[in-house]
Design a protein around this motif. Structure first.
Motif, PDB file in Angstrom:
ATOM      1  N   GLU A 144       0.703  -1.424  -0.235  1.00  0.00           N
ATOM      2  CA  GLU A 144       0.086   0.094  -0.239  1.00  0.00           C
ATOM      3  C   GLU A 144       1.051   1.811  -0.095  1.00  0.00           C
ATOM      4  N   MET A 145       2.084   1.135   0.564  1.00  0.00           N
ATOM      5  CA  MET A 145       3.062   2.294   0.845  1.00  0.00           C
ATOM      6  C   MET A 145       4.140   2.583  -1.063  1.00  0.00           C
ATOM      7  N   CYS A 146       3.435   1.748  -1.862  1.00  0.00           N
ATOM      8  CA  CYS A 146       4.414   0.874  -3.162  1.00  0.00           C
ATOM      9  C   CYS A 146       3.520   2.074  -4.360  1.00  0.00           C
ATOM     10  N   ASN A 147       2.337   1.744  -4.209  1.00  0.00           N
ATOM     11  CA  ASN A 147       0.971   1.744  -5.296  1.00  0.00           C
ATOM     12  C   ASN A 147      -0.055   2.999  -4.319  1.00  0.00           C
ATOM     13  N   SER A 148      -0.074   3.322  -3.872  1.00  0.00           N
ATOM     14  CA  SER A 148      -0.772   4.184  -3.075  1.00  0.00           C
ATOM     15  C   SER A 148      -0.708   5.590  -3.619  1.00  0.00           C
ATOM     16  N   ASN A 149      -1.923   6.354  -4.028  1.00  0.00           N
ATOM     17  CA  ASN A 149      -1.790   7.661  -4.414  1.00  0.00           C
ATOM     18  C   ASN A 149      -2.770   8.479  -2.848  1.00  0.00           C
ATOM     19  N   GLU A 208      -3.676   9.894   0.546  1.00  0.00           N
ATOM     20  CA  GLU A 208      -1.781  10.796   1.646  1.00  0.00           C
ATOM     21  C   GLU A 208      -2.086  10.117   3.306  1.00  0.00           C
ATOM     22  N   GLU A 209      -2.817   9.114   3.408  1.00  0.00           N
ATOM     23  CA  GLU A 209      -3.270   8.562   4.653  1.00  0.00           C
ATOM     24  C   GLU A 209      -2.946   7.453   4.321  1.00  0.00           C
ATOM     25  N   ILE A 210      -2.112   6.336   5.322  1.00  0.00           N
ATOM     26  CA  ILE A 210      -2.544   4.580   5.041  1.00  0.00           C
ATOM     27  C   ILE A 210      -2.016   4.455   6.350  1.00  0.00           C
ATOM     28  N   GLU A 211      -2.809   2.961   6.782  1.00  0.00           N
ATOM     29  CA  GLU A 211      -3.527   2.557   7.411  1.00  0.00           C
ATOM     30  C   GLU A 211      -2.023   2.058   8.966  1.00  0.00           C
ATOM     31  N   GLY A 212      -2.199   2.746   9.976  1.00  0.00           N
ATOM     32  CA  GLY A 212      -0.633   2.602  10.475  1.00  0.00           C
ATOM     33  C   GLY A 212      -0.320   1.089  10.863  1.00  0.00           C
ATOM     34  N   ALA A 213      -0.975   0.028  11.437  1.00  0.00           N
ATOM     35  CA  ALA A 213      -0.764  -0.793  12.379  1.00  0.00           C
ATOM     36  C   ALA A 213      -0.162  -1.427  11.455  1.00  0.00           C
ATOM     37  N   PRO A 214      -1.063  -1.907  10.069  1.00  0.00           N
ATOM     38  CA  PRO A 214      -0.495  -3.183   8.784  1.00  0.00           C
ATOM     39  C   PRO A 214       0.586  -2.360   8.520  1.00  0.00           C
ATOM     40  N   LEU A 215       1.465  -1.285   8.730  1.00  0.00           N
ATOM     41  CA  LEU A 215       2.228  -1.307   7.550  1.00  0.00           C
ATOM     42  C   LEU A 215       3.586  -1.361   9.105  1.00  0.00           C
ATOM     43  N   ASP A 216       3.044  -1.206  10.114  1.00  0.00           N
ATOM     44  CA  ASP A 216       4.550  -2.588  11.281  1.00  0.00           C
ATOM     45  C   ASP A 216       4.446  -3.676  11.012  1.00  0.00           C
ATOM     46  N   ILE A 217       3.212  -3.909  10.683  1.00  0.00           N
ATOM     47  CA  ILE A 217       3.276  -5.538  10.502  1.00  0.00           C
ATOM     48  C   ILE A 217       4.085  -6.479   9.690  1.00  0.00           C
ATOM     49  N   TRP A 218       3.979  -5.322   8.659  1.00  0.00           N
ATOM     50  CA  TRP A 218       4.320  -6.050   7.261  1.00  0.00           C
ATOM     51  C   TRP A 218       6.086  -6.064   7.353  1.00  0.00           C
ATOM     52  N   ALA A 219       6.132  -4.842   8.161  1.00  0.00           N
ATOM     53  CA  ALA A 219       7.694  -4.628   7.917  1.00  0.00           C
ATOM     54  C   ALA A 219       8.168  -5.424   9.334  1.00  0.00           C
ATOM     55  N   MET A 220       7.792  -6.040  10.234  1.00  0.00           N
ATOM     56  CA  MET A 220       7.962  -6.790  10.800  1.00  0.00           C
ATOM     57  C   MET A 220       8.781  -8.190   9.849  1.00  0.00           C
ATOM     58  N   GLY A 221       6.656  -8.657   9.434  1.00  0.00           N
ATOM     59  CA  GLY A 221       6.871  -9.786   8.467  1.00  0.00           C
ATOM     60  C   GLY A 221       8.533 -10.006   7.486  1.00  0.00           C
ATOM     61  N   VAL A 222       8.716  -9.158   6.714  1.00  0.00           N
ATOM     62  CA  VAL A 222      10.154  -8.998   5.458  1.00  0.00           C
ATOM     63  C   VAL A 222      11.055  -9.210   7.225  1.00  0.00           C
ATOM     64  N   THR A 223      10.971  -8.996   8.523  1.00  0.00           N
ATOM     65  CA  THR A 223      12.186  -8.894   9.432  1.00  0.00           C
ATOM     66  C   THR A 223      12.615  -9.956  10.083  1.00  0.00           C
ATOM     67  N   LEU A 224      11.292 -10.779   9.648  1.00  0.00           N
ATOM     68  CA  LEU A 224      11.358 -12.226  10.533  1.00  0.00           C
ATOM     69  C   LEU A 224      11.951 -12.960   9.177  1.00  0.00           C
ATOM     70  N   TYR A 225      11.464 -12.967   8.002  1.00  0.00           N
ATOM     71  CA  TYR A 225      11.627 -13.818   6.884  1.00  0.00           C
ATOM     72  C   TYR A 225      12.691 -13.218   6.918  1.00  0.00           C
TER      73      TYR A 225
END
Length: 360
Positions: free
Chosen positions: A271-276, A278-295
């Protein structure tokens, strides 16, 4: 004259806000003096200063109350004459003796320092205000704003898995600002290249459980980190410490954060790569980064890659998540849930905590 906050050249601050404009108050940069208690505070509205010393419980949020930090940050001043841009070691700032240079970046320098009274070791990050005010990080965000944001966020957080900011030192006659942190100098990994060998699932589980606890605490206190990655995860005595809150955001209302370009692209959600927006959901942003980090921690490579920015974004948005054969079924299921491209279907922290792979 004895002030109600017992200040001389230093004083402690919990969290304050102006009763007029509701802005948070900072005891550096432009100074104002409270007529009631002589505590020097700054307020953007610059009016009715006699009302500016009323404390509130924890951070600045209209939606919920936060716990008061057990050990308030000390805000100090110094008249030390030092060229921060070229200094390496063998100098002192207030009670701290600089032992060695840890890292020097374009905007800040980090030193290992020693308290001359207690002998304890700390990490000191020094920002040059002159440079910071002239640096635009995009979306109208200056480096000065990043430094102030890190101070404001960490002032209201008190958790064993979040790095503690202990002191802020402002030069009285020079343009630099020091942030003194507890020392946690063991990085778990670096995410710049593949790792050989990666961690075992057992090792990664111990790290990830602590990460979940720290992020859960942040989210409950309306803070979205916005830049979770291995470089921002340190260790102190085997305890994980989440650090670098410069681009973190406090949710004032709703659940969204402003969409900004800061952060590490390889950890951006779709949602950060293809969104037009001005705002996105906050918690899912951190969840995704946590998943990338764990991977990355377990497999030693990033799940989505690209040589150029657009190629990376395309991979994040469209590439299928793949796993090595050695991946356990439980870890695979957890990562698939955290790295779901549709953020509305992505796992929540509550679901992650209940997952069989964590056993919390």
């Amino acid at each position: 004259m004895k002030a109600c906050h017992e200040i001389t050249i230093s004083y402690s601050l919990k969290i304050y806000k102006c009763c007029v404009c509701k802005n948070s108050l900072w005891p550096f940069f432009k100074f104002a003096r409270c007529q009631a208690c002589e505590l020097r505070l700054h307020c953007n509205c610059q009016s009715q200063l006699k009302h500016l010393c009323r404390p509130i419980q924890g951070g600045i949020s209209s939606s919920s109350e936060h716990s008061v930090r057990a050990n308030p940050i000390n805000f100090l001043e110094t008249n030390l004459q030092i060229d921060i841009a070229t200094a390496s070691n063998d100098f002192s700032i207030n009670n701290y003796r600089v032992l060695k240079l840890i890292a020097r970046g374009s905007f800040a320098t980090v030193y290992l320092v020693k308290d001359k009274v207690s002998g304890d070791l700390f990490a000191m990050k020094i920002y040059s205000e002159e440079k910071a005010q002239n640096i635009d990080l995009g979306f109208g965000i200056s480096l000065t704003a990043v430094a102030n944001n890190e101070i404001e966020i960490l002032s209201s957080l008190d958790h064993p898995n979040i790095i503690q900011l202990l002191e802020v030192i402002k030069s009285g006659n020079q343009d630099w600002l020091c942030l003194v942190f507890e020392l946690a100098n063991d990085h778990i990994l670096t995410s710049q290249k593949a790792i050989e060998p990666p961690m075992s699932e057992k090792q990664a589980r111990n790290i990830f459980i602590q990460l979940v606890k720290g992020v859960e605490y942040m989210h409950k206190n309306s803070i979205i980190h916005c830049d979770i990655k291995p470089e921002n995860l340190l260790f102190k005595d085997n305890v994980l410490k989440i650090c670098d809150f410069g681009i973190s955001q406090r949710i004032i209302s709703g659940s969204s954060v402003k969409l900004r370009a800061q952060g590490t692209r390889a950890f951006f959600p779709p949602e950060m790569c293809n969104s037009n927006k001005e705002e996105i959901e906050g918690a899912p942003l951190d969840i995704w980064a946590m998943g990338v980090t764990l991977y990355y921690v377990v497999f030693g490579v990033l799940p989505f890659q690209g040589d150029a920015v657009l190629e990376l974004y395309d991979s994040i948005c469209n590439s299928k998540l793949t796993f090595p054969e050695k991946c356990s079924a439980g870890l695979r299921n957890l990562l698939e849930g955290m790295l779901w491209k549709d953020y509305t279907k992505r796992m929540t922290l509550k679901m992650i905590k209940a997952h069989e792979w964590l056993n919390i």
